[in-house]
Scaffold this active site. Structure first.
Site, PDB file in Angstrom:
ATOM      1  N   ILE A  30     -15.504 -32.894  86.737  1.00 34.33           N
ATOM      2  CA  ILE A  30     -14.668 -32.271  85.703  1.00 34.33           C
ATOM      3  C   ILE A  30     -13.178 -32.266  86.102  1.00 34.33           C
ATOM      4  O   ILE A  30     -12.303 -32.259  85.240  1.00 34.33           O
ATOM      5  CB  ILE A  30     -15.174 -30.830  85.384  1.00 34.33           C
ATOM      6  CG1 ILE A  30     -14.749 -30.385  84.005  1.00 34.33           C
ATOM      7  CG2 ILE A  30     -14.769 -29.823  86.437  1.00 34.33           C
ATOM      8  CD1 ILE A  30     -15.521 -31.011  82.899  1.00 34.33           C
ATOM      9  N   GLU A  88     -17.171 -26.643  98.113  1.00 36.03           N
ATOM     10  CA  GLU A  88     -16.975 -25.827  96.911  1.00 36.03           C
ATOM     11  C   GLU A  88     -18.312 -25.475  96.252  1.00 36.03           C
ATOM     12  O   GLU A  88     -18.531 -24.319  95.874  1.00 36.03           O
ATOM     13  CB  GLU A  88     -16.081 -26.618  95.945  1.00 36.03           C
ATOM     14  CG  GLU A  88     -15.633 -25.848  94.726  1.00 36.03           C
ATOM     15  CD  GLU A  88     -14.850 -26.732  93.752  1.00 36.03           C
ATOM     16  OE1 GLU A  88     -14.008 -27.541  94.197  1.00 36.03           O
ATOM     17  OE2 GLU A  88     -15.113 -26.614  92.545  1.00 36.03           O
ATOM     18  N   HIS A  93     -24.205 -33.094  97.077  1.00 39.27           N
ATOM     19  CA  HIS A  93     -23.666 -34.079  96.136  1.00 39.27           C
ATOM     20  C   HIS A  93     -22.848 -35.127  96.860  1.00 39.27           C
ATOM     21  O   HIS A  93     -22.234 -34.860  97.883  1.00 39.27           O
ATOM     22  CB  HIS A  93     -22.834 -33.416  95.034  1.00 39.27           C
ATOM     23  CG  HIS A  93     -21.747 -32.500  95.523  1.00 39.27           C
ATOM     24  ND1 HIS A  93     -21.992 -31.227  95.952  1.00 39.27           N
ATOM     25  CD2 HIS A  93     -20.423 -32.696  95.651  1.00 39.27           C
ATOM     26  CE1 HIS A  93     -20.850 -30.656  96.311  1.00 39.27           C
ATOM     27  NE2 HIS A  93     -19.886 -31.529  96.156  1.00 39.27           N
TER      28      HIS A  93
HETATM   29  P1  AMP Z   1     -17.082 -30.096  96.852  1.00 38.76           P
HETATM   30  O1  AMP Z   1     -18.192 -29.062  96.819  1.00 38.76           O
HETATM   31  O2  AMP Z   1     -15.913 -29.649  97.670  1.00 38.76           O
HETATM   32  O3  AMP Z   1     -17.593 -31.447  97.299  1.00 38.76           O
HETATM   33  O4  AMP Z   1     -16.538 -30.282  95.361  1.00 38.76           O
HETATM   34  C1  AMP Z   1     -17.292 -29.980  94.229  1.00 38.76           C
HETATM   35  C2  AMP Z   1     -16.828 -30.815  93.056  1.00 38.76           C
HETATM   36  O5  AMP Z   1     -17.531 -30.378  91.901  1.00 38.76           O
HETATM   37  C3  AMP Z   1     -15.332 -30.711  92.723  1.00 38.76           C
HETATM   38  O6  AMP Z   1     -14.752 -32.012  92.758  1.00 38.76           O
HETATM   39  C4  AMP Z   1     -15.304 -30.114  91.316  1.00 38.76           C
HETATM   40  O7  AMP Z   1     -14.259 -30.633  90.502  1.00 38.76           O
HETATM   41  C5  AMP Z   1     -16.669 -30.491  90.790  1.00 38.76           C
HETATM   42  N1  AMP Z   1     -17.181 -29.591  89.750  1.00 38.76           N
HETATM   43  C6  AMP Z   1     -17.265 -28.245  89.789  1.00 38.76           C
HETATM   44  N2  AMP Z   1     -17.791 -27.760  88.655  1.00 38.76           N
HETATM   45  C7  AMP Z   1     -18.061 -28.838  87.872  1.00 38.76           C
HETATM   46  C8  AMP Z   1     -18.623 -29.010  86.570  1.00 38.76           C
HETATM   47  N3  AMP Z   1     -19.008 -27.960  85.825  1.00 38.76           N
HETATM   48  N4  AMP Z   1     -18.739 -30.257  86.084  1.00 38.76           N
HETATM   49  C9  AMP Z   1     -18.353 -31.322  86.803  1.00 38.76           C
HETATM   50  N5  AMP Z   1     -17.827 -31.228  88.051  1.00 38.76           N
HETATM   51  C10 AMP Z   1     -17.675 -30.014  88.571  1.00 38.76           C
END
Ligand code: AMP
Length: 131
Positions: A30, A88, A93
Site C-alpha cells: 500500500i 512493521e 512476508h
Molecule cells: P515490514 O514489516 O517492515 O517488512 O513492512 C511491512 C509492509 O507492509 C510495509 O511496506 C507496508 O507499507 C505494508 N503494508 C502495511 N499494511 C498494508 C496493507 N493494508 N496493504 C498493503 N501493504 C501494507
C-alpha cells in the site's frame, strides 16, 4: 488476534491482489518503495520468515518466483529485487520490488502513495502474466 495480513487474506481488509493459491497470497504494498512493489505471504500466520518449515519456506519462495517473473514481464525495470524486513507487520512476508538502480530498494526513503487508479492499473498489468 489476526494480523493485518491475515485480514487481507480473509477479505476483511481490501488489497490489490496479484496472485493466490491455497497456501500463499501476493498483493501490492500500500506504500510502495517503487511502483509495483509486491508483498508475498504464507496464509499461515508465522511472524518470522525463518520460522517456516523447510517445506513451507521453499513453497513460499517458489510462489514468490512466479510472482517476480510476472512482475518483470509487466513492469519497466532491470530486475526484481527481493528483501525481507518484517519489523512493521509480524506476519512473514517477502518484498518484491521492481528496480533499475540499487537506490530503488532503499526502504529508508519516504514511501509512496499511489492513487487507486494507478494501483489498479499496476495490478492488471502484473496479473496478466500470472499463469
Ligand atoms: P515490514 O514489516 O517492515 O517488512 O513492512 C511491512 C509492509 O507492509 C510495509 O511496506 C507496508 O507499507 C505494508 N503494508 C502495511 N499494511 C498494508 C496493507 N493494508 N496493504 C498493503 N501493504 C501494507
Amino acid at each position: 488476534m489476526a494480523t493485518i495480513f491475515s485480514k487481507i487474506v480473509a477479505g476483511e481488509i481490501p488489497s490489490y491482489k496479484i496472485a493466490e493459491d491455497d497456501k500463499h497470497y501476493a498483493f501490492l504494498d500500500i506504500n510502495p518503495v517503487a511502483p509495483g512493489h509486491t508483498l508475498v505471504i504464507p496464509k499461515k500466520e508465522v511472524s518470522y520468515l525463518f520460522d517456516l518449515s523447510d517445506e513451507e519456506y521453499t513453497a513460499l519462495q517458489l510462489f514468490a518466483k512466479k510472482v517476480a517473473l510476472a512482475m518483470k514481464k509487466a513492469l519497466p525495470c532491470e530486475r526484481i529485487g527481493v528483501t525481507v524486513i518484517g519489523l512493521e507487520v509480524p506476519h512473514a512476508h517477502i518484498h518484491l520490488v521492481p528496480i533499475t538502480t540499487e537506490g530503488d530498494m532503499n526502504f529508508s526513503k519516504p514511501k509512496m502513495t499511489l492513487d487507486p487508479t494507478e494501483m489498479a492499473e499496476i495490478k492488471e498489468k502484473i496479473t496478466k502474466y500470472i499463469n
